[in-house]
Enzyme design. Structure first.
Site, mmCIF file in Angstrom:
data_model
loop_
_atom_site.group_PDB
_atom_site.id
_atom_site.type_symbol
_atom_site.label_atom_id
_atom_site.label_comp_id
_atom_site.label_asym_id
_atom_site.label_seq_id
_atom_site.Cartn_x
_atom_site.Cartn_y
_atom_site.Cartn_z
ATOM 1 C CE LYS A 9 -4.221 -1.793 2.070
ATOM 2 N NZ LYS A 9 -5.189 -1.782 3.146
ATOM 3 C CG ASN A 192 -34.473 -5.981 1.499
ATOM 4 O OD1 ASN A 192 -34.753 -5.343 0.477
ATOM 5 N ND2 ASN A 192 -33.223 -6.175 1.891
ATOM 6 C CB CYS A 235 -53.218 2.251 15.427
ATOM 7 S SG CYS A 235 -54.741 3.177 15.251
ATOM 8 C CE LYS A 291 -51.398 10.002 20.374
ATOM 9 N NZ LYS A 291 -50.979 10.263 19.014
#
Ligand SMILES: NC(=O)c1ccc[n+]([C@@H]2O[C@H](COP(=O)([O-])OP(=O)(O)OC[C@H]3O[C@@H](n4cnc5c(N)ncnc54)[C@H](O)[C@@H]3O)[C@@H](O)[C@H]2O)c1
Length: 399
Positions: A9, A192, A235, A291
């Site tokens: 390198k 995905n 929900c 909440k």
């Protein structure tokens, strides 16, 4: 000066070539070597004139998944080996990805005794394949440490770039890197899994995810990204249960989506344990609905919390500015009466009554600045289960 123990390198850089393929890198290396701005060496003595050492050695996985720190330990020993007799200050900035605590537990001890050295964490966020572009237009710049001057000096290295440095603590900087990578992995897996389910249902997955991204208020935004209390309500739990059930019937495995509810339950358990650890018996809970600014009690995690506290013999009272038993009805009323039949006896008529009765407070909902002031003035020890005790806006609320 780039220092790498890999001779190949170093030779490449000295010859003006990029040592590996990365778009745009070859030109940068060639131009900067030719201009005398970039050099390379295999010897750690190359840091002799440096004011800042950026450490970016590999931290590969060990067999058990743990992070391998042998390259970092060796590099730190080599840096320490260059410090005897050195009077000039030196900043060691750790750019390698290291688990939170590594700078304090590995880097600082390796450099201990060298008072002229400061250690900062400066995690790297670039992506292979677009590394140069990512470096020039960073998505994030984080510098962490306790020495303000060193942190500022490392942040200033990036001054020509259009990015605002986030200056944080040493451990937070290390953690942010993991949080970012975990977030990216979770985003990819989420897309995905939604894609796989959509495909199974004959739906265009790209149309779904593209449209999801159109919502920049709740979806692609800081909403729901603050650590706080468990979610609940009429929900999210219901819809996640339906998703999990339907995917099973479709012979699909979507472990990420299926793990959201168990993850929420674990989070609630941690909150309950923290309240059960209180030594006092008289516990005042502020907030009962799932909440703030609603009287919807269905699947409120606070109801679970109350059930557990009562079951374990704690003396509990609760105040919620929006809940009066005579005003709630229908499925909402049935839910609470099934879960906590004697709820009416636990409800304090007002905040003052609760504050006058309790030994400890549990804040289970965000409250207005005025209410927070009254809670603080009571002087009662308070466990805040919600993120930020003061209610910022409705948009920030967990739903
Ligand atoms: N690759 C990425 O896109 C990326 C992005 C962000 C963060 N990171 C993190 O950056 C770190 C480096 O990643 P990488 O992919 O470049 O690793 P790498 O293994 O490709 O490169 C590390 C280099 O360090 C050199 N090295 C090791 N010990 C040395 C020593 N004592 N003295 C001099 N040189 C030494 C090695 O020879 C090697 O060339 C890791 O912690 C990684 O997690 C990588």
């Amino acid at each position: 000066m780039g220092i790498d123990r890999d001779q190949h390198k170093v030779d490449n850089v000295l010859a003006g070539r990029a040592p590996f393929y990365e778009p745009g890198l070859e030109d940068l290396v060639r131009d900067n070597v030719a201009a005398g701005r970039l050099s390379a060496s295999t010897s750690a003595s190359g840091i002799a004139d440096a004011q800042v050492v950026l450490v970016c050695v590999g931290t590969p996985s060990e067999k058990n998944g743990n992070l391998g720190l042998s390259q970092l330990r060796r590099a730190m020993d080599e840096v320490a080996g260059q410090l005897s007799g050195r009077l000039a200050p030196l900043i060691v900035a750790i750019r390698s990805t290291v688990f939170p605590g590594t700078c304090e537990e590995v880097v600082l001890p390796a450099l201990a005794g060298h008072k002229q050295v400061s250690v900062v964490s400066n995690p790297e966020f670039l992506r292979e394949g677009s590394a140069v572009a990512d470096f020039m237009e960073p998505s994030l710049l984080v510098v962490g440490g306790s020495g303000q001057a060193a942190v500022r000096q490392v942040a200033d290295l990036y001054a020509p770039l259009e990015v605002t440095a986030c200056l944080v603590s040493l451990r937070a900087a290390e953690m942010i890197k993991y949080a970012c990578n975990a977030f990216h992995a979770v985003k990819i897996s989420f897309a995905n899994e939604i894609g796989a389910l959509s495909e199974k249902l004959g739906i265009d997955a790209h149309e779904v995810m593209h449209t999801l991204c159109e919502d920049t208020k709740l979806n692609i935004s800081p909403a729901y990204l603050k650590p706080g209390f468990a979610f609940g309500g009429s929900c999210l739990p219901k819809d996640l249960r339906a998703l999990a059930y339907r995917t099973r019937t479709l012979d699909l495995k979507l472990p990420l989506l299926e793990s959201a509810l168990p993850s929420n339950e674990e989070h609630l358990k941690r909150a309950i344990d923290s309240v059960l650890n209180l030594e006092t018996r008289k516990i005042g809970v502020i907030g009962l609905a799932f909440k703030e600014n609603t009287d919807d009690l269905r699947e409120s995690p606070v109801v679970n919390l109350l059930e557990q506290l009562i079951g374990k013999g704690r003396d509990v009272r609760v105040f919620d500015p929006h809940i009066r038993m005579d005003a709630i009805y229908g499925s909402n009323r049935n839910f609470i009466l099934e879960s906590i039949p004697h709820i009416s006896r636990l409800l304090a008529a007002n905040l003052e009554e609760l504050l006058g009765w309790a030994d400890d407070l549990v804040l289970a909902q965000k409250q207005s600045a005025g209410t927070m002031e009254r809670i603080r003035a009571s002087g009662l020890p308070t466990i805040a289960l919600v993120d930020g005790a003061v209610q910022p806006s409705l948009a920030g609320a967990q739903s």
